[in-house]
Write a protein that holds these residues in place. Structure first.
Motif, PDB file in Angstrom:
ATOM      1  N   ILE A 173       0.810  -1.214   0.000  1.00  0.00           N
ATOM      2  CA  ILE A 173       0.000   0.000   0.000  1.00  0.00           C
ATOM      3  C   ILE A 173       0.850   1.275   0.000  1.00  0.00           C
ATOM      4  CG2 ILE A 173      -1.910  -1.173   1.144  1.00  0.00           C
ATOM      5  CD1 ILE A 173      -1.080   0.264   3.721  1.00  0.00           C
ATOM      6  N   ILE A 174       2.165   1.138   0.228  1.00  0.00           N
ATOM      7  CA  ILE A 174       3.076   2.284   0.144  1.00  0.00           C
ATOM      8  C   ILE A 174       4.281   1.887  -0.702  1.00  0.00           C
ATOM      9  CG2 ILE A 174       4.502   3.933   1.408  1.00  0.00           C
ATOM     10  CD1 ILE A 174       2.751   3.507   3.838  1.00  0.00           C
ATOM     11  N   ARG A 175       4.607   2.717  -1.664  1.00  0.00           N
ATOM     12  CA  ARG A 175       5.756   2.446  -2.541  1.00  0.00           C
ATOM     13  C   ARG A 175       6.503   3.749  -2.776  1.00  0.00           C
ATOM     14  NH1 ARG A 175       3.721   0.063  -7.791  1.00  0.00           N
ATOM     15  NH2 ARG A 175       2.855   2.179  -7.950  1.00  0.00           N
ATOM     16  N   ASP A 176       7.776   3.744  -2.390  1.00  0.00           N
ATOM     17  CA  ASP A 176       8.626   4.930  -2.559  1.00  0.00           C
ATOM     18  C   ASP A 176       7.998   6.179  -1.947  1.00  0.00           C
ATOM     19  OD1 ASP A 176      10.487   3.422  -3.933  1.00  0.00           O
ATOM     20  OD2 ASP A 176       9.557   3.812  -5.868  1.00  0.00           O
ATOM     21  N   PHE A 209       9.783   3.568   2.547  1.00  0.00           N
ATOM     22  CA  PHE A 209      10.132   3.066   1.222  1.00  0.00           C
ATOM     23  C   PHE A 209       9.124   2.027   0.743  1.00  0.00           C
ATOM     24  CE2 PHE A 209      12.399  -0.304  -1.216  1.00  0.00           C
ATOM     25  CZ  PHE A 209      12.621   0.427  -2.372  1.00  0.00           C
ATOM     26  N   TYR A 210       8.702   1.179   1.670  1.00  0.00           N
ATOM     27  CA  TYR A 210       7.795   0.076   1.318  1.00  0.00           C
ATOM     28  C   TYR A 210       6.871  -0.200   2.487  1.00  0.00           C
ATOM     29  CZ  TYR A 210       6.397  -4.568  -0.407  1.00  0.00           C
ATOM     30  OH  TYR A 210       5.682  -5.654  -0.863  1.00  0.00           O
ATOM     31  N   LEU A 223      11.830   1.455   5.898  1.00  0.00           N
ATOM     32  CA  LEU A 223      12.125   2.882   5.768  1.00  0.00           C
ATOM     33  C   LEU A 223      13.320   3.146   4.857  1.00  0.00           C
ATOM     34  CD1 LEU A 223      11.683   3.972   9.495  1.00  0.00           C
ATOM     35  CD2 LEU A 223       9.948   3.774   7.705  1.00  0.00           C
ATOM     36  N   PHE A 224      13.364   4.358   4.330  1.00  0.00           N
ATOM     37  CA  PHE A 224      14.534   4.773   3.558  1.00  0.00           C
ATOM     38  C   PHE A 224      15.776   4.790   4.443  1.00  0.00           C
ATOM     39  CE2 PHE A 224      11.197   6.703   0.878  1.00  0.00           C
ATOM     40  CZ  PHE A 224      11.614   6.257  -0.378  1.00  0.00           C
ATOM     41  N   ASP A 225      15.606   5.243   5.657  1.00  0.00           N
ATOM     42  CA  ASP A 225      16.703   5.291   6.622  1.00  0.00           C
ATOM     43  C   ASP A 225      16.739   3.975   7.394  1.00  0.00           C
ATOM     44  OD1 ASP A 225      18.640   5.855   8.449  1.00  0.00           O
ATOM     45  OD2 ASP A 225      17.767   7.740   9.161  1.00  0.00           O
TER      46      ASP A 225
END
Length: 286
Positions: A173-176, A209-210, A223-225
Motif C-alpha cells: 500500500i506504500i511504494r517509494d 520506502f515500502y 524505511l529509507f533510513d
C-alpha cells in the motif's frame, strides 16, 4: 548510412520485433521450456543476430522468418492444449528416476543421466541422501520433482492437528513514499487508518520506502533510513494477552467470592473465555 548506423537501426528494430513476439508467445519462452520451444528460441535468436549484423542484407526476410517461427511456436502451443498425445510428442513425458526409494537404472540410461548427475539434481532440492527419497521424477522441462519418505518430511500443522488461519496475499500500500490507493482499497482500509498506523509506528509517510498490509490487517514498513528501528506490530499479541488476563481474573474472582451465584457466573464466563482463546489462538499468535 554507415555500417554502425545500420547495426544500430537493425538492433533497435529487431529488439522491438523480438519483444513483440515474445509477448505473444507468453511467459513460457522465458521460463521452463520444452524441446521445441528451446529449438525455436535458438532459431529466432540466430535469425535476429544475422540480420542485425548485416549478414542477411534484407531485413524484411529476417522479419518474415521470425514471424514464421513465432507463428509455428504459437500454433504448436495451441495444439498442445487441445491434444494430450500431441503435447506428449512435442514436450515429452515425465520420467521416473526413483520409485519406492529405489533408483530406476534403466530410466537413467534412457535419459542419459549418470548417478552423479542425479545426485546433483537432488542436492539442488536440498536432498543429500538418496535413501531419504520415496519418489523422484524428471519433468519434461528438465527439472527434478522429489517426494521424501514420510519420516523425512517436515511436520505440518495438519500432522499435529493444529488449526491455522487461511492466508491472503499481502498488499503493498506504500511504494517509494507514495500511497497505492488501489491496494489500500483492496484491503478495506482508509487513508485515516493508514495515518493512524504510521503514527503508532512513529514514522512519516515520506520516510517509508515500502509498506505492506498482511492478511490480518497489520501494517509493516521498510524505511529509507535503515538506521531507524521500526517496532514489530503487536496488536494481535496484545489482544491475546488481554484475553488471557481477563480469563485469569475471572478464575481469581470465582475463588475469592463467597456468593455461590457469583462463583458460578465467574466460572462459566472463565470457561467460555478459555474456549475462545483456544479458537482464536492460531489467529492472534505471531
Amino acid at each position: 548510412m554507415s555500417d554502425w548506423s545500420h547495426i544500430i537501426v537493425r538492433s533497435i528494430l529487431f529488439m522491438i520485433v523480438l519483444f513483440f513476439f515474445t509477448k505473444i508467445l507468453g511467459k513460457k519462452q522465458i521460463s521452463e521450456i520444452s524441446f521445441f520451444e528451446y529449438i525455436s528460441g535458438i532459431t529466432i535468436g540466430s535469425i535476429a543476430g544475422e540480420v542485425i549484423m548485416g549478414l542477411e542484407s534484407n531485413m524484411a526476410h529476417g522479419i518474415l522468418a521470425i514471424f514464421l517461427f513465432g507463428s509455428i511456436t504459437y500454433l504448436v502451443d495451441f495444439l498442445s492444449l487441445k491434444s494430450n498425445s500431441f503435447r506428449d510428442f512435442v514436450e515429452g513425458k515425465s520420467t521416473i528416476f526413483i520409485k519406492d526409494g529405489k533408483i530406476m537404472e534403466d530410466n537413467l540410461k534412457k535419459e542419459k543421466y549418470s548417478t552423479d548427475e542425479l545426485g546433483s539434481l537432488l542436492r539442488q532440492k536440498n536432498v543429500f541422501n538418496v535413501a531419504d527419497v520415496e519418489f523422484a521424477v524428471l519433468e519434461p522441462t528438465g527439472d527434478l520433482s522429489v517426494l521424501l519418505k514420510r519420516e523425512n518430511r517436515s511436520l505440518t500443522a495438519k500432522d499435529l492437528n493444529i488449526k491455522v488461519p487461511n492466508e491472503k496475499a499481502p498488499q503493498m500500500i506504500i511504494r517509494d513514499g507514495e500511497i497505492v490507493y488501489d491496494a489500500l482499497a483492496a484491503v478495506g482500509k482508509s487513508r485515516k487508518w493508514l495515518d493512524l498506523e504510521l503514527e503508532k509506528l512513529n514514522v512519516t509517510l515520506d520516510n517509508v520506502f515500502y509498506g505492506q498490509v498482511d492478511s490480518y490487517g497489520e501494517l509493516t514498513v521498510d524505511l529509507f533510513d535503515d538506521k531507524i528501528q521500526v517496532p514489530t506490530p503487536q496488536t494481535r499479541p496484545l489482544l491475546m494477552a488481554m484475553m488471557k488476563k481477563c480469563q485469569a481474573d475471572l478464575e481469581i474472582f470465582s475463588l475469592e467470592t463467597e456468593s455461590e451465584d457469583a462463583k458460578k457466573m465467574y466460572e462459566k464466563n472463565a470457561k467460555k473465555l478459555n474456549e475462545a482463546i483456544k479458537i482464536l489462538g492460531p489467529y492472534l499468535s505471531n
